[in-house]
Structure formats: structure tokens, C-alpha cells
Design a protein around this motif. Structure first.
Motif, PDB file in Angstrom:
ATOM      1  N   ILE A 243       0.863  -1.178   0.000  1.00  0.00           N
ATOM      2  CA  ILE A 243       0.000   0.000   0.000  1.00  0.00           C
ATOM      3  C   ILE A 243       0.899   1.228   0.000  1.00  0.00           C
ATOM      4  CG2 ILE A 243      -1.963   1.102   1.111  1.00  0.00           C
ATOM      5  CD1 ILE A 243      -2.371  -1.549   2.675  1.00  0.00           C
ATOM      6  N   THR A 244       0.745   2.092  -0.997  1.00  0.00           N
ATOM      7  CA  THR A 244       1.735   3.146  -1.187  1.00  0.00           C
ATOM      8  C   THR A 244       1.080   4.446  -1.641  1.00  0.00           C
ATOM      9  OG1 THR A 244       3.820   3.688  -2.312  1.00  0.00           O
ATOM     10  CG2 THR A 244       2.208   2.422  -3.572  1.00  0.00           C
ATOM     11  N   ALA A 245       1.666   5.553  -1.249  1.00  0.00           N
ATOM     12  CA  ALA A 245       1.107   6.874  -1.551  1.00  0.00           C
ATOM     13  C   ALA A 245       1.609   7.395  -2.885  1.00  0.00           C
ATOM     14  CB  ALA A 245       1.462   7.858  -0.441  1.00  0.00           C
ATOM     15  N   ALA A 246       0.671   7.885  -3.699  1.00  0.00           N
ATOM     16  CA  ALA A 246       0.990   8.723  -4.856  1.00  0.00           C
ATOM     17  C   ALA A 246       0.645  10.134  -4.410  1.00  0.00           C
ATOM     18  CB  ALA A 246       0.180   8.294  -6.072  1.00  0.00           C
ATOM     19  N   ASN A 247       1.617  10.794  -3.764  1.00  0.00           N
ATOM     20  CA  ASN A 247       1.247  11.895  -2.867  1.00  0.00           C
ATOM     21  C   ASN A 247       0.624  13.105  -3.541  1.00  0.00           C
ATOM     22  OD1 ASN A 247       3.690  12.921  -3.855  1.00  0.00           O
ATOM     23  ND2 ASN A 247       4.821  12.331  -2.033  1.00  0.00           N
ATOM     24  N   GLN A 248       1.226  13.640  -4.588  1.00  0.00           N
ATOM     25  CA  GLN A 248       0.627  14.831  -5.194  1.00  0.00           C
ATOM     26  C   GLN A 248      -0.617  14.511  -6.018  1.00  0.00           C
ATOM     27  OE1 GLN A 248       0.538  17.837  -4.868  1.00  0.00           O
ATOM     28  NE2 GLN A 248       2.476  18.708  -4.182  1.00  0.00           N
ATOM     29  N   SER A 249      -0.859  13.228  -6.271  1.00  0.00           N
ATOM     30  CA  SER A 249      -2.119  12.823  -6.895  1.00  0.00           C
ATOM     31  C   SER A 249      -3.203  12.584  -5.852  1.00  0.00           C
ATOM     32  CB  SER A 249      -1.929  11.545  -7.724  1.00  0.00           C
ATOM     33  OG  SER A 249      -1.058  11.775  -8.812  1.00  0.00           O
ATOM     34  N   ASN A 250      -2.831  12.669  -4.575  1.00  0.00           N
ATOM     35  CA  ASN A 250      -3.771  12.432  -3.471  1.00  0.00           C
ATOM     36  C   ASN A 250      -4.440  11.062  -3.592  1.00  0.00           C
ATOM     37  OD1 ASN A 250      -3.235  14.971  -2.318  1.00  0.00           O
ATOM     38  ND2 ASN A 250      -4.722  15.936  -3.679  1.00  0.00           N
TER      39      ASN A 250
END
Length: 491
Positions: free
Chosen positions: A287-294
Motif C-alpha cells: 500500500i503506497t502513496a501517490a502523494n501529489q495525486s492524493n
């Protein structure tokens, strides 16, 4: 390197020149609520240095050099050959409860005995070590600095010492070792920010074997990106594979290391600006963040496919995230955020709680934006949330703690920096980390390089202060990695 932006906004000349020198100076001086530290008011940069940086940012970025196999092999050193290393631990300390602590500005790591709270050794490493990854056997520890230097530490030696090193680029942040049955401790991988590439190495020596570029097309607009940096890397428990996040293109690579000469790579489409992430409690789902894509991307490492993209506001930044059993929704994984106070809980049990799986089932409200890490432990009933980069010192110097069994009650605030009893300095509190037993939580109190810092240890059951670790060599402590919990992917 090319200032295209990812977690932060682009800093290319078309933008920075329009903003002007005074605007840029103010931004650098005071920081931003989205997560950039206050470099000026914290004392990290002088007014003259801020002025120079503001002007530099209005120029075209200089073209950085490449870094290939020739340069890697020239930097590679085996300081202690395998044949000369001990055949058993040469001390009686509990290696499983060692904490390996980044001393950021000193370019060092401290190895601290979690049982006795003694500093076992301090080692010169790459600058600003981003992560430490113990090998599956927990004999070795791999550190990687922001300067892309990897140091291999043999924890069996007395005291633990660096036995090999290599520089895999000019800027980096990720390293990992093989965990699949039959390949334990045999292979290592590291990902670079510049050049945008990853390298597969021999685990016990760091000899570079294969370099793979990540330059390519973005997942959404399918346009060429010259600098898709390698972010988080994790080792699969289901296949002989590394799971590699490519930040700017938004692609997740399943790199099969069974045959390095004929490397097999499966590409999954996620979302742009992939960053950190961790496993669910079963170690099947990454489970991982695509941060600027929210967004939060979910990968099924067993079936080797994407499962979901979950909305998470704003700029999710989980570290490895936090797994716990929610009283209503069952197993969940949590992430905090840089851009707001949200702590998003995502259901992770597609078999037992199908209706809640891969959905944001609840959003808790923390102290504010600027959070870097959330943490819990299977033996704990607490969820800890830092706010390290929040511009308000009250938030950045404390920790929010939730009772997992009574989340509706909100959070308690622990004055970690106050407990450290330090002198002047920003005293940012960062990265809760549990000991092996799950009954202590360690926090870094991160001040300037010429100011006193500390490690604060609390009792997880009582939330009371247990120990403050200080010393002249404990310079700018940030990330801490418990050997057992990190190797076993407990988070």
C-alpha cells in the motif's frame, strides 16, 4: 535535480522568475504549510544563504552528470571480505532490539542497544541517511544516504562495523534486500533519484550486477519524463521480486531477481508521484502513496497486479503506514498527510470485511499538516502521529496519540520535546518507532547541527516518559529503525 516537482511544487525558472527574489526568500525563510521546513527562522540557513538560494532558483538547472557501472565500480569497496567476517555474533547484545538511528547532518548513524539504551557505536556513512534496511537474517544492515552512498554494516562484529560500501548515483533514498525463500540475504537493490535508475547488487558484498534506467513515459499523459526518480522499494514475500516505485511516471515495477542476467520486469500503472508505502498486516498487499495525486495505490504482490487507487487528502505521507484492527471496520492501514490534518484509514481485508476493503473507511483529524509518519504495533492499542514539518512549534514539538479502541475520543498530545529538556533549537519531533517487544516507543527530537538533540523513549502502556538519550555525538537524529520490526515488516 531538474526541479520538476513531486511532493513539492515545481521550481523551474518560468515559475520562480515570475515569483521574484523577495517572494522566494520569504518562502525559504518561513517554510510552507505543505511541508517545507522553515529554513531561515529555524536557523538552518543564514539570510545571505537564503538570498543566494533564491537567486539560484531563478536560473536554469545545471545539467547533472550521469553515473554508470564504471563510476559505481570505482566507488565500490569491500572493507572486510566475507571470509574474514565472524561466523557467529561476537557480542552478547540483543541485535533484534538494536535501533539504527540516522544522525542526519553529521553523515553518520548511531547503533543504540534498545535493551540498555547505550550507544553501541557511531559510524560514518553517507550524508543524511534516508533509510536503514536490515537483511532477512538480521545480520546485516544497509544504509543509504541522500548522497547515494550505501554502507553495509555487519551487526555480528564487536562493535558493529561497515564491511562494504558503494555509491550508486548522486542522489538517492531507497535500498532493500531479498526476502523470498531461498534468496534470503543474497541480493540487494537500491534506487537513485539521480540518475533515475536502480541497481541490483550482491547482498553480502554490494558488488553491482545490473543497472536499469527508469526514464520513460508518464502513466497519465504518456509523455516522456527525463527524471522519474526511484522512491520506495520493498521485497516481496510472495515471489523473488522487488517492488519498485517510480515517482514521476507513476509506475510500479515488479523486478524479478530469479535471473538477473535476463531480468524480468512487470510494469503496473498506478498514479504519478509515487512515494512511500508499506505492507498490510498479511504482507500480501503493498500500500503506497501517490502523494501529489492524493491517491493510495494498492498492489496484490501474490497475483502481481494493481488492486485499487484510493482517494486520500492531502499529500498523503505514510512512511510505511500503520496496521491495526479497527473496532468497526476490521483490519485497516493508516496514513497521515503533509497538506492537512487528515489521518486516512483504509480497509485491508477483502475476505473478512469485503465491503470495506480498499476504501477510505474513516478519516481522523490530527494536530495539522506536516506529518511524516504514523506508527503502531500489533501489541499496542495506540496510534502515534507526528507533525514534524508543521510551522507551529506546538505541533512540530509534540505527538498526537489515538486510542485505537476509542478513536472517537480524539487524540492526546504528548510534549515530547519538552520532556527532552533541551536548549535552543527547532526541536522537531519525528518518527515514532517501537522496540521489538512493542512496549516502548522511541522519538527523535531533531534540532540544528550545533544544538542539542535527543531520543525520547516512552512507555506505550502508560504514555509516560521512560528515558531520554542524549550525548555530544547524537547530532540531528531523525529516522530510527528497529532491527527486528524493520526486517519482519512490522508496522
Amino acid at each position: 535535480m531538474l526541479r520538476k516537482g513531486a511532493t513539492g511544487k515545481p521550481l523551474t525558472p518560468d515559475i520562480t522568475r515570475a515569483k521574484g527574489t523577495d517572494y522566494l526568500k520569504a518562502l525559504i525563510n518561513f517554510g510552507s504549510p505543505a511541508g517545507m521546513p522553515n529554513w531561515g527562522t529555524s536557523g538552518a540557513l543564514t539570510a545571505a544563504e537564503i538570498d543566494i538560494m533564491a537567486r539560484f532558483l531563478q536560473h536554469e538547472p545545471p545539467a547533472p552528470p550521469e553515473w554508470g557501472m564504471k563510476e559505481m565500480k570505482e566507488s565500490w569497496k569491500v572493507l572486510v571480505p566475507e571470509s574474514e567476517r565472524p561466523s557467529k555474533p561476537m557480542h552478547n547484545r540483543n541485535i533484534d532490539n538494536f535501533f539504527i538511528v540516522t544522525l542526519r547532518d553529521a553523515g553518520e548513524i548511531a547503533i543504540i542497544d534498545g535493551d540498555t539504551k547505550e550507544i553501541v557505536n557511531t559510524l560514518k556513512t553517507g550524508y543524511a541517511v534516508h533509510i536503514t534496511r536490515p537483511s532477512h537474517s538480521r545480520r546485516y544492515a544497509y544504509t543509504i544516504g541522500r548522497d547515494a552512498k550505501i554502507d553495509l554494516i555487519d551487526l555480528w562484529m564487536n562493535p558493529p562495523a561497515i564491511v562494504a560500501e558503494i555509491k550508486i548515483g548522486l542522489e538517492a533514498r531507497s535500498v532493500e534486500t531479498s526476502k523470498y525463500k531461498g534468496y534470503e540475504d543474497k541480493i540487494a537493490i537500491a534506487g537513485a533519484y539521480w540518475p533515475p535508475q536502480y541497481v541490483i547488487m550482491d547482498g553480502p558484498t554490494l558488488e553491482p550486477k545490473k543497472i536499469v534506467s527508469t526514464r520513460g513515459m508518464t502513466v497519465d499523459t504518456q509523455e516522456y519524463h527525463p527524471e522519474p526518480r526511484v522512491a520506495a522499494i520493498v521485497a516481496s514475500h510472495e515471489h523473488p521480486e522487488f517492488i519498485v516505485n517510480v515517482k514521476e511516471t507513476g509506475r510500479i515495477l515488479l523486478v524479478n531477481y530469479r535471473d538477473i542476467e535476463n531480468l524480468s520486469v512487470t510494469t503496473l500503472d498506478a498514479a504519478r508521484f509515487l512515494h512511500d508505502g508499506g505492507w498490510d498486516v498479511t504482507h500480501r498487499y503493498f500500500i503506497t502513496a501517490a502523494n501529489q495525486s492524493n491517491k493510495i495505490a494498492v498492489v496484490d504482490s501474490k497475483e502481481r497486479k494493481m488492486v485499487a487507487l484510493v482517494d486520500a487528502e492531502k499529500i498523503p505521507h505514510p512512511g510505511r503506514g500503520a496496521n491495526f484492527n479497527h473496532p468497526k471496520f476490521g483490519p485497516v492501514w493508516a496514513t497521515s498527510a503533509l497538506g492537512n490534518e487528515n489521518i486516512t484509514l483504509i480497509g485491508t481485508d477483502p475476505e473478512g470485511h469485503k465491503d470495506h476493503a480498499w476504501k477510505a473507511v474513516e478519516v481522523l483529524k490530527g494536530q495539522g499538516g506536516g506529518s511524516l509518519f504514523v506508527k503502531t504495533h500489533p501489541k499496542s492499542t495506540h496510534l502515534y502521529v507526528d507533525t514534524t514539518l508543521n510551522p507551529d512549534p506546538k505541533a512540530s514539538q509534540s505527538i498526537a496519540v489515538f486510542d485505537i479502541n476509542n478513536l472517537a475520543a480524539g487524540y492526546k498530545v504528548l510534549p515530547i520535546a519538552e520532556w527532552a529538556k533541551l536548549g535552543p533549537g527547532p526541536k522537531r519531533v519525528v518518527q515514532p518507532e517501537f522496540n521489538k517487544a512493542g512496549d516502548e516507543v522511541w522519538f527523535s527530537v531533531w534540532s540544528g547541527s550545533k544544538e542539542e538533540s535527543a531520543i525520547v523513549v516512552i512507555n506505550d502502556k502508560t504514555l509516560k516518559l521512560k528515558k531520554v538519550i542524549k550525548g555530544p555525538n547524537l547530532i540531528t537524529p531523525t529516522g530510527k529503525f528497529n532491527v527486528f520490526n524493520t526486517a519482519a515488516d512490522i508496522h
